[in-house]
Motif scaffolding. Structure first.
Motif, mmCIF file in Angstrom:
data_model
loop_
_atom_site.group_PDB
_atom_site.id
_atom_site.type_symbol
_atom_site.label_atom_id
_atom_site.label_comp_id
_atom_site.label_asym_id
_atom_site.label_seq_id
_atom_site.Cartn_x
_atom_site.Cartn_y
_atom_site.Cartn_z
ATOM 1 N N THR A 290 -6.993 1.299 -0.863
ATOM 2 C CA THR A 290 -5.821 0.532 -1.304
ATOM 3 C C THR A 290 -4.999 0.012 -0.128
ATOM 4 N N PHE A 291 -5.465 0.285 1.099
ATOM 5 C CA PHE A 291 -4.720 -0.153 2.284
ATOM 6 C C PHE A 291 -5.606 -1.048 3.156
ATOM 7 N N SER A 292 -6.172 -2.061 2.530
ATOM 8 C CA SER A 292 -7.146 -2.912 3.214
ATOM 9 C C SER A 292 -6.661 -4.338 3.448
ATOM 10 N N ASP A 293 -5.373 -4.598 3.224
ATOM 11 C CA ASP A 293 -4.867 -5.956 3.442
ATOM 12 C C ASP A 293 -4.976 -6.324 4.922
ATOM 13 N N ARG A 294 -5.460 -7.524 5.205
ATOM 14 C CA ARG A 294 -5.531 -8.017 6.579
ATOM 15 C C ARG A 294 -4.208 -8.701 6.907
ATOM 16 N N LEU A 295 -3.477 -8.141 7.854
ATOM 17 C CA LEU A 295 -2.155 -8.653 8.184
ATOM 18 C C LEU A 295 -2.191 -9.478 9.459
ATOM 19 N N GLU B 230 3.184 -10.333 10.362
ATOM 20 C CA GLU B 230 3.388 -9.415 9.240
ATOM 21 C C GLU B 230 3.402 -7.965 9.717
ATOM 22 N N LYS C 13 -0.702 -2.390 3.334
ATOM 23 C CA LYS C 13 -0.401 -3.129 2.103
ATOM 24 C C LYS C 13 0.645 -4.166 2.470
ATOM 25 N N ARG C 14 0.358 -5.387 2.205
ATOM 26 C CA ARG C 14 1.230 -6.478 2.632
ATOM 27 C C ARG C 14 2.665 -6.271 2.158
ATOM 28 N N ASP C 15 3.585 -6.413 3.104
ATOM 29 C CA ASP C 15 5.031 -6.292 2.872
ATOM 30 C C ASP C 15 5.492 -4.873 2.533
ATOM 31 N N LYS C 16 4.562 -3.907 2.539
ATOM 32 C CA LYS C 16 4.941 -2.557 2.114
ATOM 33 C C LYS C 16 4.735 -1.490 3.188
#
Length: 224
Positions: free
Chosen positions: A107-112, A116, A152-155
């Protein structure tokens, strides 16, 4: 005598200093400078006026050498910093020797983007460089596979420094309550032992997730 060297000696003992040195030396082979104190075997690393010292130094020789290098910051063991400077910010180095090997939905795989990542990490706990310097370093280490990013994007975000034998939490921040523990588990997961550097007030958080105190370290900085 202190001599410049161009290859990192073999090492096996878990050390936050050595992880930093190896990770940066392999990322910036042409820009970084690495020295060894022959009598003690201690390493002195310098990149952009930031120094890392690993090993039990002979302080009478290292102190004038640092005066010559004129670093703006030094990361090393608490014992070294106490003898070199007296006053410094003490932190704890912790280790998790048995991180989880379980796999599952990440659940923590967003590419920033670097922007960001920088925005989430811009909290009081971190002494970040300016954005331009951060962005250059973030992209270079990511492209050279010297860091991994869990986010996680923005989190929330966790950045790990990678070496062949060890992983170290280089930075972790969450803007949403309740995500920190799951993020730390995700960033620690795997076969490598994981180290982290933490202030005293964060010890209960890391210990709750399997980290144990290893030794005391610290930062000395010139404050403008």
């Amino acid at each position: 005598m202190i001599n410049r060297i161009y290859q990192i000696p073999e090492w096996d003992k878990p050390s936050a200093e050595m992880i930093k040195i190896q990770n940066l030396f392999e990322t910036y082979p042409n820009e970084a400078q690495l020295f060894i104190q022959n009598e003690s075997g201690a390493l002195i690393f310098l990149l952009d006026f930031d120094a890392v010292i690993c090993g039990d130094i002979k302080v009478q020789e290292v102190k004038p050498f640092l005066n010559f290098l004129r670093p703006k910051s030094v990361f090393s063991s608490a014992d070294n910093l106490k003898r070199l400077f007296g006053d410094f910010e003490e932190v704890n180095v912790l280790i998790n020797k048995s991180p989880s090997l379980k796999t599952g939905i990440d659940t923590f795989s967003d590419r920033l983007s670097s922007r960001e990542a920088f925005d989430i990490l811009s909290v009081d706990e971190f002494d970040l460089p300016n954005y331009e310097h951060f962005a250059t370093d973030y992209c270079r280490r990511l492209n050279h596979e010297k860091i991994k990013v869990f986010a996680k994007r923005d989190k929330c975000i966790a950045i790990t420094l990678e070496t062949e034998k060890y992983r170290m939490i280089g930075g972790i921040a969450s803007r949403q309550k309740g995500l920190g523990g799951a993020l730390l588990i995700a960033a620690s997961k795997g076969e490598k032992s994981v180290l982290c550097v933490a202030r005293d007030e964060l010890l209960p958080f890391y210990e709750r997730f399997g980290f144990e105190p290893l030794y005391k370290a610290g930062y000395w900085r010139i404050h403008n």
